[in-house]
Design an enzyme around this catalytic site. Structure first.
Site, mmCIF file in Angstrom:
data_model
loop_
_atom_site.group_PDB
_atom_site.id
_atom_site.type_symbol
_atom_site.label_atom_id
_atom_site.label_comp_id
_atom_site.label_asym_id
_atom_site.label_seq_id
_atom_site.Cartn_x
_atom_site.Cartn_y
_atom_site.Cartn_z
ATOM 1 N N ALA A 142 -6.366 20.861 18.416
ATOM 2 C CA ALA A 142 -7.352 21.043 19.494
ATOM 3 C C ALA A 142 -6.883 22.050 20.539
ATOM 4 O O ALA A 142 -7.709 22.738 21.141
ATOM 5 C CB ALA A 142 -7.673 19.705 20.148
ATOM 6 N N SER A 159 -3.182 15.671 22.004
ATOM 7 C CA SER A 159 -4.335 16.444 21.551
ATOM 8 C C SER A 159 -4.797 15.955 20.194
ATOM 9 O O SER A 159 -4.023 15.361 19.442
ATOM 10 C CB SER A 159 -3.969 17.930 21.437
ATOM 11 N N ASP A 160 -6.059 16.202 19.887
ATOM 12 C CA ASP A 160 -6.520 16.001 18.524
ATOM 13 C C ASP A 160 -5.896 17.120 17.686
ATOM 14 O O ASP A 160 -5.342 18.087 18.220
ATOM 15 C CB ASP A 160 -8.047 16.030 18.462
ATOM 16 N N TRP A 161 -5.983 16.986 16.370
ATOM 17 C CA TRP A 161 -5.339 17.925 15.461
ATOM 18 C C TRP A 161 -5.789 19.360 15.743
ATOM 19 O O TRP A 161 -6.967 19.681 15.617
ATOM 20 C CB TRP A 161 -5.648 17.538 14.017
#
Length: 192
Positions: free
Chosen positions: A131, A127-129
């Protein structure tokens, strides 16, 4: 990228899908090298698929919904992903935004059907930070953080890039309670 005022334009080459794919392939190959057993670095491509959007005007990129037609997805947004996967990238990052109404880190169609199924991706999704947390707090797509964790894990997110309070700390309880079907992936590119 579709608009120069969107945030973080400097992070990607968005002018041309072919050029983006060519640069992506060279970047992944250069980082990982071509040794049959050892890699120089684990290359990762970010962020699947139609990422970015307004930088808080009129909505936040943490809740932005990218409305993308099937034609636009195939002609504009997927060519460089195919190049990333064909080059052997070991990981792909899902984005903050939603993609046609479904948060990208909970979008089974993007991760499982398209990336793994159609394009043959064999690595892991990250995941993105925060997310995964934004599926609940930003998109308000789920009724709880646990539901967001279950959605992300069942959609294919293998690792979380967490903030101070990781959402995936709830993953153990989700597995124990039978809410997550199959979480651990095999890495066919690892040689024993």
């Amino acid at each position: 990228m579709r608009h120069p005022l969107w945030g973080r334009v400097q992070e990607i080459y968005g002018e041309d899908p072919f050029l983006s794919g060519w640069l992506t392939e060279a970047y992944v190959t250069g980082l990982q090298g071509d040794h049959p057993r050892y890699i120089k670095a684990n290359a990762g491509c970010k962020t699947l698929a139609a990422h970015s959007g307004p930088e808080n005007i009129p909505s936040s990129r943490f809740s932005f919904d990218a409305k993308v037609s099937e034609r636009d997805m195939r002609l504009t947004y997927l060519p460089h992903w195919a190049a990333c996967i064909n080059a052997g990238s070991m990981n792909i990052m899902c984005s903050y935004n939603s993609f046609n109404g479904i948060p990208a880190c909970g979008n089974k169609r993007l991760m499982q059907e398209i990336a793994r199924g159609e394009l043959g991706f064999k690595g892991y999704f990250i995941s993105d930070w925060e997310a995964i947390r934004f599926i609940y707090t930003g998109h308000k797509y789920t009724k709880s953080l646990m539901e967001a964790v279950v959605l992300a894990a069942n959609s294919g997110v293998d690792l979380e890039l967490p903030g101070k309070d990781p959402a995936y700390k709830l993953l153990y309880d989700a597995v124990v309670n039978g809410l997550v079907r199959s979480f651990f992936i095999s890495f066919p590119f690892v040689i024993n």
